[in-house]
Motif scaffolding. Structure first.
Motif, short mmCIF file in Angstrom:
data_model
loop_
_atom_site.label_atom_id
_atom_site.label_comp_id
_atom_site.label_asym_id
_atom_site.label_seq_id
_atom_site.Cartn_x
_atom_site.Cartn_y
_atom_site.Cartn_z
N SER A 198 0.81 -1.22 0.00
CA SER A 198 0.00 0.00 0.00
C SER A 198 0.84 1.26 0.00
O SER A 198 0.33 2.37 -0.19
CB SER A 198 -0.93 0.01 1.22
OG SER A 198 -0.19 0.03 2.43
N ASN A 199 2.14 1.13 0.21
CA ASN A 199 3.06 2.26 0.21
C ASN A 199 3.13 2.85 -1.20
O ASN A 199 3.40 2.15 -2.17
CB ASN A 199 4.44 1.76 0.66
CG ASN A 199 5.49 2.85 0.65
OD1 ASN A 199 5.20 4.00 0.41
ND2 ASN A 199 6.73 2.44 0.92
N ASP A 200 2.90 4.15 -1.32
CA ASP A 200 3.00 4.80 -2.64
C ASP A 200 4.15 5.79 -2.72
O ASP A 200 4.19 6.64 -3.60
CB ASP A 200 1.68 5.47 -3.02
CG ASP A 200 1.27 6.57 -2.03
OD1 ASP A 200 2.08 6.94 -1.17
OD2 ASP A 200 0.12 7.04 -2.13
N ARG A 235 6.05 -8.61 15.29
CA ARG A 235 5.78 -9.79 14.45
C ARG A 235 5.63 -9.45 12.97
O ARG A 235 5.97 -10.25 12.12
CB ARG A 235 4.51 -10.49 14.95
CG ARG A 235 4.66 -11.23 16.28
CD ARG A 235 3.31 -11.79 16.70
NE ARG A 235 3.41 -12.68 17.87
CZ ARG A 235 3.41 -12.25 19.13
NH1 ARG A 235 3.35 -10.94 19.38
NH2 ARG A 235 3.50 -13.11 20.13
N TYR A 236 5.10 -8.25 12.67
CA TYR A 236 4.81 -7.92 11.26
C TYR A 236 5.29 -6.50 10.99
O TYR A 236 4.84 -5.54 11.64
CB TYR A 236 3.29 -8.04 11.00
CG TYR A 236 2.72 -9.30 11.59
CD1 TYR A 236 3.01 -10.54 11.02
CD2 TYR A 236 1.92 -9.27 12.73
CE1 TYR A 236 2.51 -11.71 11.58
CE2 TYR A 236 1.42 -10.43 13.29
CZ TYR A 236 1.72 -11.65 12.73
OH TYR A 236 1.24 -12.81 13.29
N CYS A 237 6.18 -6.38 10.01
CA CYS A 237 6.86 -5.10 9.78
C CYS A 237 6.85 -4.72 8.31
O CYS A 237 6.72 -5.57 7.43
CB CYS A 237 8.32 -5.17 10.25
SG CYS A 237 8.53 -5.89 11.90
N ALA A 238 7.02 -3.41 8.07
CA ALA A 238 7.22 -2.87 6.72
C ALA A 238 8.22 -1.73 6.83
O ALA A 238 8.25 -1.03 7.85
CB ALA A 238 5.90 -2.38 6.14
N PRO A 239 9.05 -1.51 5.82
CA PRO A 239 10.05 -0.44 5.89
C PRO A 239 9.40 0.94 5.96
O PRO A 239 8.28 1.14 5.49
CB PRO A 239 10.83 -0.60 4.58
CG PRO A 239 10.55 -1.99 4.11
CD PRO A 239 9.16 -2.30 4.58
N ASP A 240 10.12 1.86 6.56
CA ASP A 240 9.66 3.25 6.60
C ASP A 240 9.60 3.79 5.18
O ASP A 240 10.56 3.66 4.42
CB ASP A 240 10.64 4.09 7.44
CG ASP A 240 10.13 5.49 7.65
OD1 ASP A 240 10.23 6.29 6.70
OD2 ASP A 240 9.62 5.79 8.74
N GLN A 299 2.43 1.99 10.01
CA GLN A 299 1.21 2.49 9.36
C GLN A 299 1.01 1.79 8.01
O GLN A 299 -0.12 1.52 7.60
CB GLN A 299 1.30 4.00 9.18
CG GLN A 299 1.23 4.77 10.50
CD GLN A 299 1.55 6.23 10.33
OE1 GLN A 299 2.69 6.61 10.07
NE2 GLN A 299 0.53 7.07 10.46
N VAL A 300 2.11 1.50 7.34
CA VAL A 300 2.03 0.80 6.06
C VAL A 300 1.54 -0.63 6.26
O VAL A 300 0.64 -1.10 5.56
CB VAL A 300 3.40 0.81 5.35
CG1 VAL A 300 3.35 -0.07 4.09
CG2 VAL A 300 3.82 2.22 5.00
N VAL A 301 2.13 -1.34 7.23
CA VAL A 301 1.72 -2.73 7.43
C VAL A 301 0.28 -2.81 7.94
O VAL A 301 -0.46 -3.76 7.63
CB VAL A 301 2.70 -3.46 8.39
CG1 VAL A 301 2.52 -3.04 9.83
CG2 VAL A 301 2.55 -4.97 8.27
N THR A 302 -0.16 -1.80 8.69
CA THR A 302 -1.57 -1.77 9.13
C THR A 302 -2.50 -1.57 7.94
O THR A 302 -3.56 -2.21 7.85
CB THR A 302 -1.79 -0.65 10.16
OG1 THR A 302 -0.92 -0.87 11.29
CG2 THR A 302 -3.23 -0.62 10.64
N GLU A 303 -2.10 -0.69 7.03
CA GLU A 303 -2.92 -0.48 5.84
C GLU A 303 -2.90 -1.71 4.94
O GLU A 303 -3.92 -2.06 4.31
CB GLU A 303 -2.46 0.75 5.06
CG GLU A 303 -3.33 1.10 3.87
CD GLU A 303 -4.80 1.27 4.24
OE1 GLU A 303 -5.65 0.77 3.47
OE2 GLU A 303 -5.10 1.87 5.29
N ASN A 304 -1.75 -2.37 4.86
CA ASN A 304 -1.69 -3.64 4.11
C ASN A 304 -2.71 -4.64 4.68
O ASN A 304 -3.41 -5.33 3.93
CB ASN A 304 -0.29 -4.25 4.20
CG ASN A 304 0.75 -3.46 3.43
OD1 ASN A 304 0.41 -2.58 2.64
ND2 ASN A 304 2.01 -3.78 3.66
#
Length: 628
Positions: A197-199, A258-263, A276-281
């Motif tokens: 979801s990261n743009d 447990r669940y991560c996404a890069p800044d 915020q990205v992983v939550t939106e994912n």
């Protein structure tokens, strides 16, 4: 992931080691190439499909191989039209060497000079690898999406052999073949799209956003028609135990690391965080799950939500987040509460079943390799290679259908060339009925099914209608003709297979190879042969006349006296009438005797009953006494 920081790299490495007890592997997707000349190289070889450009999934491409005498590594521009073939000739494939610049740069330079495809020969002996596009090259981002030709990496040994043949002035011709690069087992294609979801991750994120918007319409048509089964996925990493309390993990992870996404900006002091990205994912995954499990099922709404979210909630306008996302969900009539319930609590120190499934799914299984590149498209359990482009991806999906089961969207003019238009594809044809069936991978010669009637044959030179009702479809492929109001056909229901000339005709009953010819019964001396007979042949029959007022009796092929015939006819009629009367009389007598006997039996029983008790009466009396 483009522009991933040092910590992001560590996380990826750790995830690859820890996400599953069984390690998967990165699978190199291949296509085959067949060398037809020279004889010394004739055979089939494997090559690795480049992860950019447009592989011709489902098709083939034939051409000549050219090796540049200068700029062999293709890191510089070639002279104009250096690889371009002359009008009417086969296209040219550029053979270039690995090294000194990006793979995509080599292919772009060759394409600019007119090459139809590029073969990159490895510079060391090793297993084939996948040529990927550069992530951090600002120059590459300007041309990467404009690469429209296929490319492949070949082994050093094979490349050296090609170079040697070309140095000896031998003509090297080959065919690149992608027909079996993706499985095509049945009439439905299953595909996955691994995204984010990261743009704000650079050119790759921009390409993802553009692709989703452009592909949405086609994807929904395929899904609504039952032609595909689509599943979205989101890559998710986890934070190693030793770093859970670090600032980086807290900013980039949910559910206690447990669940991560890069800044997104690679800067923890501004903008949006990875959590915020992983939550939106997670939210986008739950939108798919809720719409897929609703009644009625509407999994294609995921495309509506994602495209609308990209437009209405971009990071650049600081609208990215739950408030904007839920407004989009409501506008699409999706159950917001069901989505929230699916997401669970991102702050809880527990496993989230949706994201846990995503982590497990990243590991390759069977023929499908690990998902390590974003974005990744998987078609029938094989990773798609090439750029994210509507037409290119649709070609790949269309190549995943079993022959002759392609949906209409795969047979449009923009997708493929209809080989049945040229000489009927070399298949059988009769009138408007043809055995040529157009498919995405080319034509097949297969006898058709027309109005419920199946034609049978080899499909190339012969097809014939078989079974009930076949005469209604082009007369079953049999001979038929009408003359002077008389119609005869070699197709008859009593002969469910094949063509048979009707009585009065002989010859080949097939309409294709000739037809039935009238039998001259007079010349053949099969009818009207009595001395007093005069035979006149007619089309499909004959006319027999008797001289001297005699009457022709066809049953015995003879002439008889007319009075005798009438007398015989009268006696015959009388005999039939008398026989009928006799049958009726006999039947009446039998009925009379039966009814008389029944009447007498009943009268006798009544008289006897007055003088002696019958068995049934004794039984009744006995039973009555027993009751006393």
């Amino acid at each position: 992931m483009a522009r991933m920081g040092a910590f992001g790299v560590v996380v990826v490495v750790m995830v690859a080691m820890c996400v599953s007890p069984i390690l998967g592997t990165f699978v190199v997707e291949e296509n085959s190439l067949t060398v037809s000349t020279p004889d010394s190289l004739k055979g089939t070889y494997q090559s690795a499909i480049g992860n950019f450009g447009v592989p011709q999934y489902g098709g083939t491409l034939s051409g000549f191989v050219m090796y540049p005498t200068v700029n062999a590594k293709a890191c510089e521009k070639f002279p104009d039209n250096y690889f371009r073939s002359s009008s009417g000739a086969r296209p040219n494939f550029a053979l270039v060497e690995r090294g000194d610049c990006y793979f995509a740069n080599k292919v772009w330079n060759a394409q600019q000079a007119g090459a139809a495809a590029v073969l990159v020969m490895d510079n060391k002996k090793e297993e084939l690898i996948t040529m990927d596009s550069p992530d951090d090259d600002p120059v590459a981002s300007q041309y990467l999406q404009n690469i429209s030709i296929p490319s492949a990496l070949i082994s050093k040994d094979f490349g050296d052999k090609l170079k040697a043949a070309l140095a000896s002035k031998e003509l090297v011709t080959m065919k690149l073949d992608w027909r079996e690069s993706l499985p095509h087992p049945d009439e439905r294609v299953e595909y996955e799209f691994w995204t984010n979801s990261n743009d704000e991750c650079g050119p790759k994120c921009d390409a993802q956003v553009e692709f989703v918007r452009n592909f949405k319409g086609v994807a929904q048509i395929l899904e609504r028609g039952g032609y595909t089964q689509f599943t979205p996925h989101y890559i998710t990493w986890y934070c190693p135990q030793a770093f859970i309390e670090s600032k980086q993990c807290k900013a980039q992870c949910i559910n206690n690391g447990r669940y991560c996404a890069p800044d997104p900006e690679q800067d923890f002091t501004k903008g949006y965080d990875g959590k915020q990205v992983v939550t939106e994912n997670l939210r986008q995954l739950c939108v798919f799950k809720v719409t897929n499990n609703s009644s009625p099922r509407q999994p294609w709404k995921w495309w509506d939500f994602v495209t609308d979210f990209q437009i209405r909630c971009p990071m650049k306008e600081n609208k990215y987040g739950p408030e904007c996302a839920e407004e989009v969900i409501k506008s699409l009539s999706i159950d917001v509460d069901a989505v929230r319930k699916c997401m669970g609590n991102p702050d809880a120190d527990v496993d989230n079943p949706v994201l846990k499934f995503e982590q497990d799914a990243q590991v390759g299984q069977g023929t499908r390799g690990d998902v390590t590149i974003l974005p990744t498209l998987i078609v029938n359990q094989r990773q798609y290679r090439g750029k994210l482009d509507k037409t290119a991806v649709l070609k790949a999906i269309c190549s995943g259908y079993q022959e002759s089961t392609d949906p209409p969207v795969c047979l449009s003019d923009t997708m493929e060339t209809n080989e049945c238009l040229d000489n009927n594809g070399g298949c059988w044809k009769s009138g408007s009925i043809t055995a040529c069936q157009d498919t995405f991978r080319g034509r097949v010669c297969q006898c058709p099914l027309v109005n419920g009637v199946q034609f049978e044959g080899d499909g190339y030179t012969h097809c014939e209608a078989n079974g009930p009702g076949r005469c209604k479809v082009q007369n079953g492929g049999c001979w038929e003709e009408t003359r002077d109001g008389a119609h005869y056909s070699a197709c008859q229901d009593q002969h469910p297979n094949g063509c048979h000339c009707p009585v009065g005709f002989e010859g080949n009953a097939s309409a294709v190879t000739g037809g039935c010819v009238d039998i001259n019964e007079c010349t053949a001396r099969t009818k009207c042969q009595c001395p007093e007979c005069k035979c006149t042949n007619t089309w499909g029959s004959y006319d027999c006349q008797c001289s001297g007022g005699l009457l022709y009796f066809a049953e015995h092929d003879t002439c008889i006296n007319r009075k005798s015939a009438e007398s015989k006819m009268g006696w015959t009629v009388s005999l039939i009438v008398l026989s009928g009367l006799a049958v009726l009389g006999l039947g009446g007598y039998v009925v009379y005797k039966y009814r008389l006997r029944s009447y007498m039996d009943s009268e006798i029983r009544a008289i006897m009953a007055q003088y002696m008790p019958l068995d049934s009466q004794n039984d009744s009396v006995q039973n009555h006494n027993d009751d006393v």
